[in-house]
Design an enzyme around this catalytic site. Structure first.
Site, short mmCIF file in Angstrom:
data_model
loop_
_atom_site.label_atom_id
_atom_site.label_comp_id
_atom_site.label_asym_id
_atom_site.label_seq_id
_atom_site.Cartn_x
_atom_site.Cartn_y
_atom_site.Cartn_z
N VAL A 1 0.41 -1.12 -0.25
CA VAL A 1 -0.02 -0.05 0.03
C VAL A 1 0.91 1.28 -0.25
O VAL A 1 -0.01 2.38 -0.47
CB VAL A 1 -0.79 -0.27 0.75
CG1 VAL A 1 -1.99 1.40 0.99
CG2 VAL A 1 -1.88 -1.22 0.88
N CYS A 2 2.09 1.24 1.10
CA CYS A 2 2.72 2.64 1.05
C CYS A 2 3.61 2.84 0.07
O CYS A 2 3.61 3.34 -1.03
CB CYS A 2 3.61 2.58 1.98
SG CYS A 2 3.28 2.10 3.33
#
Length: 169
Positions: free
Chosen positions: A59-60
């Site tokens: 996600v990052c």
């Protein structure tokens, strides 16, 4: 105090919650070459500050790539910063592997100056909580999002809209 979870477990965010309209808190983080970077270094610009726990997670990585993609459309008066507690060396490696040159990554690993100032340090994990801050040219906070679950995506469209509102004044 902001309440968030990380992998559905509550985490403690010591520090003050930053709100829209506040004067943006100062901070010192490290560039990939270990030089100090402060909020004042981009004075007079609009800043989109994308905060992630670690660039080495799915996600990052997607969040950082999304804002890097948008950065080209923002214009020269907008600086996109990604802040994490990753080591500067890991951030530099990530940038090289992903070819993302349109943003600046900053490491808050040394003393968590950014995390403390913006109330995003996850005390139990010594990582930063996923969040977005848009700061105008006068250092006022124009947009804030503390993502309630650390493994979820932020609202990209709202953050991008906040930047575009400031650039269209």
């Amino acid at each position: 105090m902001v309440q968030i979870t990380f992998k559905q477990n509550p985490v403690t965010l010591p520090g003050r919650e930053v709100k829209k309209g506040d004067k943006a808190p100062g901070f010192t983080a490290l560039a990939n070459d270990l030089s100090p970077v402060t909020l004042e270094d981009s004075a007079g610009k609009i800043r989109l500050i994308s905060v992630v726990p670690s660039l080495d997670t799915g996600v990052c990585s997607l969040q950082t790539k999304r804002f890097e993609k948008e950065a080209a459309s923002f214009g020269d008066n907008v600086e996109v910063l990604t802040v994490s507690a990753d080591l500067p060396f890991a951030q530099k490696r990530w940038i090289q592997e992903n070819g993302t040159e349109g943003i600046t990554t900053l490491s808050d690993h040394r003393d968590l100056s950014f995390g403390e100032a913006y109330g995003v340090t996850m005390q139990e994990l010594r990582l930063l909580a996923r969040s977005i801050f848009v700061i105008d040219e006068t250092d006022r906070v124009a947009y804030v999002e503390y993502v309630p679950e650390g493994t979820s995506h932020p609202d990209y469209d709202k953050a991008i809209s906040a930047v575009k509102e400031l650039t269209n004044k």
